[in-house]
Motif scaffolding. Structure first.
Motif, PDB file in Angstrom:
ATOM      1  N   LEU A   1      -0.945  -5.902  -6.429  1.00  0.00           N
ATOM      2  CA  LEU A   1       0.314  -5.214  -6.152  1.00  0.00           C
ATOM      3  C   LEU A   1       1.099  -5.931  -5.055  1.00  0.00           C
ATOM      4  CD1 LEU A   1      -0.851  -1.488  -6.272  1.00  0.00           C
ATOM      5  CD2 LEU A   1       0.373  -2.755  -8.034  1.00  0.00           C
ATOM      6  N   HIS A   2       0.396  -6.417  -4.031  1.00  0.00           N
ATOM      7  CA  HIS A   2       1.077  -7.158  -2.964  1.00  0.00           C
ATOM      8  C   HIS A   2       1.681  -8.447  -3.508  1.00  0.00           C
ATOM      9  CE1 HIS A   2       0.326  -4.864   0.718  1.00  0.00           C
ATOM     10  NE2 HIS A   2      -0.848  -4.535   0.199  1.00  0.00           N
ATOM     11  N   LEU A   3       0.950  -9.130  -4.392  1.00  0.00           N
ATOM     12  CA  LEU A   3       1.470 -10.353  -4.996  1.00  0.00           C
ATOM     13  C   LEU A   3       2.704 -10.047  -5.830  1.00  0.00           C
ATOM     14  CD1 LEU A   3       1.050 -13.397  -5.486  1.00  0.00           C
ATOM     15  CD2 LEU A   3      -0.377 -12.783  -7.458  1.00  0.00           C
TER      16      LEU A   3
ATOM     17  N   PRO B   1       8.139   4.517   4.879  1.00  0.00           N
ATOM     18  CA  PRO B   1       8.228   4.485   6.349  1.00  0.00           C
ATOM     19  C   PRO B   1       8.299   3.079   6.936  1.00  0.00           C
ATOM     20  CG  PRO B   1       6.642   6.139   5.663  1.00  0.00           C
ATOM     21  CD  PRO B   1       7.037   5.393   4.424  1.00  0.00           C
ATOM     22  N   ASP B   2       7.655   2.093   6.291  1.00  0.00           N
ATOM     23  CA  ASP B   2       7.678   0.732   6.835  1.00  0.00           C
ATOM     24  C   ASP B   2       8.825  -0.105   6.272  1.00  0.00           C
ATOM     25  OD1 ASP B   2       6.713   0.500   4.276  1.00  0.00           O
ATOM     26  OD2 ASP B   2       5.165  -0.979   4.778  1.00  0.00           O
ATOM     27  N   GLY B   3       9.739   0.535   5.563  1.00  0.00           N
ATOM     28  CA  GLY B   3      10.899  -0.169   5.038  1.00  0.00           C
ATOM     29  C   GLY B   3      11.018  -0.024   3.536  1.00  0.00           C
ATOM     30  N   PRO B   4      12.182  -0.341   2.982  1.00  0.00           N
ATOM     31  CA  PRO B   4      12.396  -0.172   1.543  1.00  0.00           C
ATOM     32  C   PRO B   4      11.595  -1.170   0.718  1.00  0.00           C
ATOM     33  CG  PRO B   4      14.280  -1.263   2.551  1.00  0.00           C
ATOM     34  CD  PRO B   4      13.381  -0.850   3.669  1.00  0.00           C
ATOM     35  N   ARG B   5      11.137  -0.710  -0.424  1.00  0.00           N
ATOM     36  CA  ARG B   5      10.457  -1.558  -1.401  1.00  0.00           C
ATOM     37  C   ARG B   5      11.158  -1.396  -2.743  1.00  0.00           C
ATOM     38  NH1 ARG B   5       6.293  -4.846   0.903  1.00  0.00           N
ATOM     39  NH2 ARG B   5       5.722  -3.787   2.847  1.00  0.00           N
TER      40      ARG B   5
ATOM     41  N   ILE C   1       3.590   8.431  -4.740  1.00  0.00           N
ATOM     42  CA  ILE C   1       3.365   7.083  -5.248  1.00  0.00           C
ATOM     43  C   ILE C   1       1.881   6.798  -5.029  1.00  0.00           C
ATOM     44  CG2 ILE C   1       3.984   4.635  -5.083  1.00  0.00           C
ATOM     45  CD1 ILE C   1       6.557   5.500  -3.653  1.00  0.00           C
ATOM     46  N   TRP C   2       1.177   6.402  -6.066  1.00  0.00           N
ATOM     47  CA  TRP C   2      -0.267   6.250  -5.941  1.00  0.00           C
ATOM     48  C   TRP C   2      -0.728   4.902  -6.502  1.00  0.00           C
ATOM     49  CZ3 TRP C   2      -2.707   5.459 -10.556  1.00  0.00           C
ATOM     50  CH2 TRP C   2      -2.069   5.916 -11.713  1.00  0.00           C
ATOM     51  N   HIS C   3      -1.901   4.483  -6.055  1.00  0.00           N
ATOM     52  CA  HIS C   3      -2.549   3.262  -6.528  1.00  0.00           C
ATOM     53  C   HIS C   3      -3.945   3.599  -7.022  1.00  0.00           C
ATOM     54  CE1 HIS C   3       0.054   0.790  -3.511  1.00  0.00           C
ATOM     55  NE2 HIS C   3       0.728   1.197  -4.551  1.00  0.00           N
TER      56      HIS C   3
ATOM     57  N   ARG D   1       7.910 -10.449  -5.709  1.00  0.00           N
ATOM     58  CA  ARG D   1       8.982 -10.634  -6.696  1.00  0.00           C
ATOM     59  C   ARG D   1       9.515  -9.286  -7.195  1.00  0.00           C
ATOM     60  NH1 ARG D   1       9.103 -16.057  -8.690  1.00  0.00           N
ATOM     61  NH2 ARG D   1       8.929 -17.300  -6.803  1.00  0.00           N
ATOM     62  N   ASN D   2       9.354  -8.246  -6.391  1.00  0.00           N
ATOM     63  CA  ASN D   2       9.850  -6.904  -6.723  1.00  0.00           C
ATOM     64  C   ASN D   2       9.275  -6.380  -8.039  1.00  0.00           C
ATOM     65  OD1 ASN D   2      11.326  -7.134  -4.402  1.00  0.00           O
ATOM     66  ND2 ASN D   2      13.332  -7.172  -5.385  1.00  0.00           N
ATOM     67  N   ILE D   3       7.952  -6.575  -8.201  1.00  0.00           N
ATOM     68  CA  ILE D   3       7.246  -6.018  -9.353  1.00  0.00           C
ATOM     69  C   ILE D   3       6.218  -5.017  -8.818  1.00  0.00           C
ATOM     70  CG2 ILE D   3       5.802  -6.517 -11.354  1.00  0.00           C
ATOM     71  CD1 ILE D   3       6.931  -9.344 -11.356  1.00  0.00           C
ATOM     72  N   LEU D   4       6.346  -3.765  -9.237  1.00  0.00           N
ATOM     73  CA  LEU D   4       5.528  -2.666  -8.746  1.00  0.00           C
ATOM     74  C   LEU D   4       5.767  -2.452  -7.243  1.00  0.00           C
ATOM     75  CD1 LEU D   4       2.224  -3.357 -10.722  1.00  0.00           C
ATOM     76  CD2 LEU D   4       4.191  -1.978 -11.401  1.00  0.00           C
ATOM     77  N   VAL D   5       4.992  -1.580  -6.625  1.00  0.00           N
ATOM     78  CA  VAL D   5       5.210  -1.208  -5.220  1.00  0.00           C
ATOM     79  C   VAL D   5       3.866  -1.231  -4.500  1.00  0.00           C
ATOM     80  CG1 VAL D   5       6.072   0.559  -3.639  1.00  0.00           C
ATOM     81  CG2 VAL D   5       7.154   0.255  -5.867  1.00  0.00           C
ATOM     82  N   PRO D   6       3.675  -2.112  -3.516  1.00  0.00           N
ATOM     83  CA  PRO D   6       2.369  -2.251  -2.855  1.00  0.00           C
ATOM     84  C   PRO D   6       2.143  -1.250  -1.723  1.00  0.00           C
ATOM     85  CG  PRO D   6       3.857  -3.892  -1.996  1.00  0.00           C
ATOM     86  CD  PRO D   6       4.624  -3.138  -3.064  1.00  0.00           C
TER      87      PRO D   6
END
Length: 228
Positions: A56-58, A100-104, A45-47, A62-67
Protein backbone atom coordinates in the motif's frame (compact mmCIF):
# COMPACT_ATOMS: atom_id res chain seq x y z
CA UNK A 1 -33.39 13.30 -18.18
CA UNK A 2 -30.08 11.43 -18.29
CA UNK A 3 -27.62 11.82 -21.15
CA UNK A 4 -25.05 9.63 -22.77
CA UNK A 5 -21.97 8.75 -20.72
CA UNK A 6 -19.34 6.01 -20.70
CA UNK A 7 -21.28 4.32 -17.89
CA UNK A 8 -24.63 4.35 -19.73
CA UNK A 9 -22.88 3.06 -22.85
CA UNK A 10 -21.44 0.16 -20.88
CA UNK A 11 -24.60 -0.71 -18.93
CA UNK A 12 -27.15 -0.22 -21.71
CA UNK A 13 -30.78 -0.55 -20.58
CA UNK A 14 -29.71 -1.63 -17.08
CA UNK A 15 -28.61 1.96 -16.46
CA UNK A 16 -32.29 3.00 -16.28
CA UNK A 17 -32.82 0.66 -13.32
CA UNK A 18 -30.45 2.68 -11.14
CA UNK A 19 -31.87 5.13 -8.62
CA UNK A 20 -32.47 8.48 -10.41
CA UNK A 21 -29.79 10.18 -8.30
CA UNK A 22 -27.27 7.51 -9.31
CA UNK A 23 -28.34 7.92 -12.92
CA UNK A 24 -27.52 11.61 -12.75
CA UNK A 25 -24.24 11.06 -10.95
CA UNK A 26 -23.07 8.52 -13.51
CA UNK A 27 -24.28 10.63 -16.43
CA UNK A 28 -21.34 13.02 -16.02
CA UNK A 29 -19.60 13.21 -19.36
CA UNK A 30 -18.79 15.34 -22.35
CA UNK A 31 -22.42 15.19 -23.50
CA UNK A 32 -23.80 16.51 -20.21
CA UNK A 33 -20.98 19.03 -19.76
CA UNK A 34 -21.20 18.37 -16.02
CA UNK A 35 -18.78 17.11 -13.44
CA UNK A 36 -19.64 15.86 -9.97
CA UNK A 37 -17.92 16.70 -6.69
CA UNK A 38 -18.83 14.56 -3.70
CA UNK A 39 -18.03 15.71 -0.17
CA UNK A 40 -18.56 13.68 2.96
CA UNK A 41 -16.89 11.34 5.40
CA UNK A 42 -15.60 7.81 5.35
CA UNK A 43 -16.74 6.05 8.50
CA UNK A 44 -13.82 3.67 8.21
CA UNK A 45 -10.71 3.06 6.10
CA UNK A 46 -9.23 -0.35 6.81
CA UNK A 47 -6.33 -2.59 5.78
CA UNK A 48 -5.79 -6.33 5.84
CA UNK A 49 -2.83 -8.21 7.38
CA UNK A 50 0.46 -6.45 8.15
CA UNK A 51 2.23 -7.76 5.07
CA UNK A 52 -0.17 -5.71 2.91
CA UNK A 53 1.11 -2.36 4.22
CA UNK A 54 4.43 -2.22 2.28
CA UNK A 55 2.48 -2.72 -0.96
CA UNK A 56 0.00 0.00 0.00
CA UNK A 57 2.87 2.39 0.77
CA UNK A 58 4.45 1.60 -2.60
CA UNK A 59 1.15 2.19 -4.38
CA UNK A 60 0.66 5.41 -2.41
CA UNK A 61 3.67 6.90 -4.18
CA UNK A 62 1.58 6.93 -7.37
CA UNK A 63 -1.79 7.64 -5.70
CA UNK A 64 -2.95 4.02 -5.84
CA UNK A 65 -4.92 2.93 -2.76
CA UNK A 66 -4.39 4.61 0.64
CA UNK A 67 -1.55 3.54 3.00
CA UNK A 68 -3.34 4.70 6.16
CA UNK A 69 -6.25 3.55 8.30
CA UNK A 70 -8.77 5.85 9.95
CA UNK A 71 -12.28 6.56 11.12
CA UNK A 72 -14.59 9.48 10.32
CA UNK A 73 -12.17 10.71 7.65
CA UNK A 74 -13.26 13.77 5.62
CA UNK A 75 -13.51 12.76 1.98
CA UNK A 76 -13.82 14.38 -1.46
CA UNK A 77 -14.36 12.61 -4.79
CA UNK A 78 -14.03 14.50 -8.07
CA UNK A 79 -15.58 13.01 -11.20
CA UNK A 80 -14.68 15.21 -14.15
CA UNK A 81 -15.07 14.34 -17.85
CA UNK A 82 -12.54 15.29 -20.52
CA UNK A 83 -11.10 14.02 -23.82
CA UNK A 84 -7.67 12.50 -23.24
CA UNK A 85 -4.72 12.89 -25.59
CA UNK A 86 -5.95 9.88 -27.61
CA UNK A 87 -9.41 11.43 -28.07
CA UNK A 88 -11.18 9.06 -25.66
CA UNK A 89 -13.92 10.35 -23.38
CA UNK A 90 -12.48 9.99 -19.90
CA UNK A 91 -13.89 10.52 -16.40
CA UNK A 92 -11.69 11.15 -13.36
CA UNK A 93 -12.25 9.34 -10.07
CA UNK A 94 -9.93 11.32 -7.82
CA UNK A 95 -10.57 10.51 -4.16
CA UNK A 96 -8.92 12.64 -1.44
CA UNK A 97 -8.93 11.37 2.14
CA UNK A 98 -8.08 14.10 4.67
CA UNK A 99 -6.24 12.04 7.28
CA UNK A 100 -4.64 13.50 10.45
CA UNK A 101 -1.13 13.31 8.94
CA UNK A 102 -2.21 15.00 5.72
CA UNK A 103 -4.30 14.33 2.61
CA UNK A 104 -3.93 11.09 0.69
CA UNK A 105 -5.19 10.62 -2.86
CA UNK A 106 -6.46 7.58 -4.70
CA UNK A 107 -6.55 8.45 -8.41
CA UNK A 108 -8.23 6.70 -11.30
CA UNK A 109 -9.38 7.61 -14.79
CA UNK A 110 -12.03 5.64 -16.63
CA UNK A 111 -12.82 5.10 -20.31
CA UNK A 112 -15.28 2.82 -22.07
CA UNK A 113 -13.72 -0.13 -23.90
CA UNK A 114 -15.95 -1.62 -26.58
CA UNK A 115 -13.16 -4.10 -27.32
CA UNK A 116 -13.17 -5.48 -23.76
CA UNK A 117 -16.89 -4.83 -23.12
CA UNK A 118 -16.18 -2.99 -19.88
CA UNK A 119 -15.28 0.30 -18.32
CA UNK A 120 -11.49 0.41 -18.27
CA UNK A 121 -10.11 1.77 -15.00
CA UNK A 122 -6.58 3.21 -15.20
CA UNK A 123 -5.14 3.53 -11.69
CA UNK A 124 -2.66 6.05 -10.35
CA UNK A 125 -0.86 9.12 -11.62
CA UNK A 126 0.89 7.24 -14.45
CA UNK A 127 -1.82 4.72 -15.41
CA UNK A 128 0.54 1.80 -14.74
CA UNK A 129 -2.34 -0.46 -13.72
CA UNK A 130 -5.50 -1.08 -15.75
CA UNK A 131 -8.52 -3.01 -14.49
CA UNK A 132 -11.67 -4.15 -16.28
CA UNK A 133 -14.78 -2.97 -14.44
CA UNK A 134 -18.23 -4.51 -14.89
CA UNK A 135 -21.24 -2.54 -13.64
CA UNK A 136 -24.69 -3.85 -12.81
CA UNK A 137 -27.88 -2.37 -11.36
CA UNK A 138 -29.10 -4.13 -8.22
CA UNK A 139 -32.83 -4.72 -7.51
CA UNK A 140 -32.86 -1.85 -4.98
CA UNK A 141 -31.50 0.64 -7.54
CA UNK A 142 -27.95 0.61 -6.20
CA UNK A 143 -24.85 0.20 -8.38
CA UNK A 144 -22.56 -2.80 -8.07
CA UNK A 145 -19.10 -2.62 -9.65
CA UNK A 146 -16.82 -5.66 -9.82
CA UNK A 147 -13.30 -5.75 -11.20
CA UNK A 148 -12.11 -8.31 -13.72
CA UNK A 149 -8.67 -8.76 -15.24
CA UNK A 150 -5.80 -6.49 -14.10
CA UNK A 151 -2.82 -5.53 -16.28
CA UNK A 152 0.50 -3.78 -15.56
CA UNK A 153 2.07 -1.48 -18.17
CA UNK A 154 5.49 0.20 -18.04
CA UNK A 155 7.30 0.99 -21.28
CA UNK A 156 7.32 -2.19 -23.41
CA UNK A 157 6.08 -4.28 -20.47
CA UNK A 158 2.43 -5.34 -20.73
CA UNK A 159 1.55 -8.24 -18.47
CA UNK A 160 -1.55 -9.65 -16.82
CA UNK A 161 -1.38 -9.45 -13.02
CA UNK A 162 -1.70 -13.00 -11.60
CA UNK A 163 -4.68 -13.61 -9.35
CA UNK A 164 -2.47 -14.57 -6.39
CA UNK A 165 -0.88 -11.08 -6.49
CA UNK A 166 -3.82 -8.90 -7.45
CA UNK A 167 -7.05 -8.09 -5.69
CA UNK A 168 -10.69 -8.38 -6.69
CA UNK A 169 -12.47 -5.08 -6.08
CA UNK A 170 -16.15 -4.72 -5.27
CA UNK A 171 -17.80 -1.30 -5.05
CA UNK A 172 -21.38 -0.73 -3.95
CA UNK A 173 -22.89 2.72 -4.28
CA UNK A 174 -26.45 3.63 -3.33
CA UNK A 175 -28.58 6.67 -2.56
CA UNK A 176 -30.23 7.14 0.83
CA UNK A 177 -33.52 9.02 0.38
CA UNK A 178 -33.85 9.88 4.07
CA UNK A 179 -30.45 11.53 4.46
CA UNK A 180 -30.08 12.77 0.88
CA UNK A 181 -26.61 11.20 0.75
CA UNK A 182 -24.81 8.72 -1.44
CA UNK A 183 -23.46 5.72 0.41
CA UNK A 184 -20.38 3.84 -0.77
CA UNK A 185 -18.60 0.69 0.29
CA UNK A 186 -15.33 -0.47 -1.31
CA UNK A 187 -13.70 -3.81 -0.61
CA UNK A 188 -10.56 -5.31 -2.22
CA UNK A 189 -9.90 -9.00 -1.59
CA UNK A 190 -7.06 -11.30 -2.65
CA UNK A 191 -8.23 -14.78 -3.59
CA UNK A 192 -5.50 -16.43 -1.52
CA UNK A 193 -4.83 -14.01 1.35
CA UNK A 194 -8.30 -12.54 1.93
CA UNK A 195 -9.33 -8.90 2.54
CA UNK A 196 -6.64 -6.33 1.65
CA UNK A 197 -8.15 -2.84 1.74
CA UNK A 198 -11.44 -0.99 1.86
CA UNK A 199 -13.48 1.98 3.00
CA UNK A 200 -17.10 2.91 3.55
CA UNK A 201 -19.01 6.09 4.22
CA UNK A 202 -21.33 8.66 2.66
CA UNK A 203 -21.28 11.97 0.81
CA UNK A 204 -23.42 14.61 -0.85
CA UNK A 205 -22.99 15.62 -4.49
CA UNK A 206 -22.61 18.96 -6.24
CA UNK A 207 -22.72 19.24 -10.04
CA UNK A 208 -20.40 21.71 -11.74
CA UNK A 209 -20.00 23.12 -15.23
CA UNK A 210 -17.06 21.44 -16.92
CA UNK A 211 -17.85 22.41 -20.50
CA UNK A 212 -17.29 26.07 -19.69
CA UNK A 213 -14.44 25.81 -17.17
CA UNK A 214 -12.51 22.68 -18.15
CA UNK A 215 -10.79 20.20 -15.84
CA UNK A 216 -8.00 21.13 -13.43
CA UNK A 217 -4.61 19.89 -14.61
CA UNK A 218 -3.85 18.17 -11.29
CA UNK A 219 -6.87 15.89 -11.73
CA UNK A 220 -5.45 14.43 -14.93
CA UNK A 221 -2.73 11.74 -14.93
CA UNK A 222 0.90 12.60 -15.52
CA UNK A 223 1.15 9.91 -18.20
CA UNK A 224 -1.62 8.42 -20.34
CA UNK A 225 -1.74 4.81 -21.51
CA UNK A 226 -3.39 3.92 -24.81
CA UNK A 227 -3.26 0.15 -24.42
CA UNK A 228 -6.60 -1.33 -23.41
Amino acid sequence: MTRSSIFRTHMGGAFDRLHPQLQRRFSVGLDSGEGCIGRGSMDRIWHGPGFVKPFLHLGGLRNILVPREGRNVPFVIENMPYADSFGRETVTFVRTFHLPDGPRRFDATMVHSAERNCVLDYLGTHQHLASDLHMTAEPDGSLLIRSGEHRFREGPVDVRVPDWIGGDAEVRESYDERSGRFRIRVRVVNRRFGPLFGYEGSFTAEYVDVAGHGVRKDLRPVREEVRA
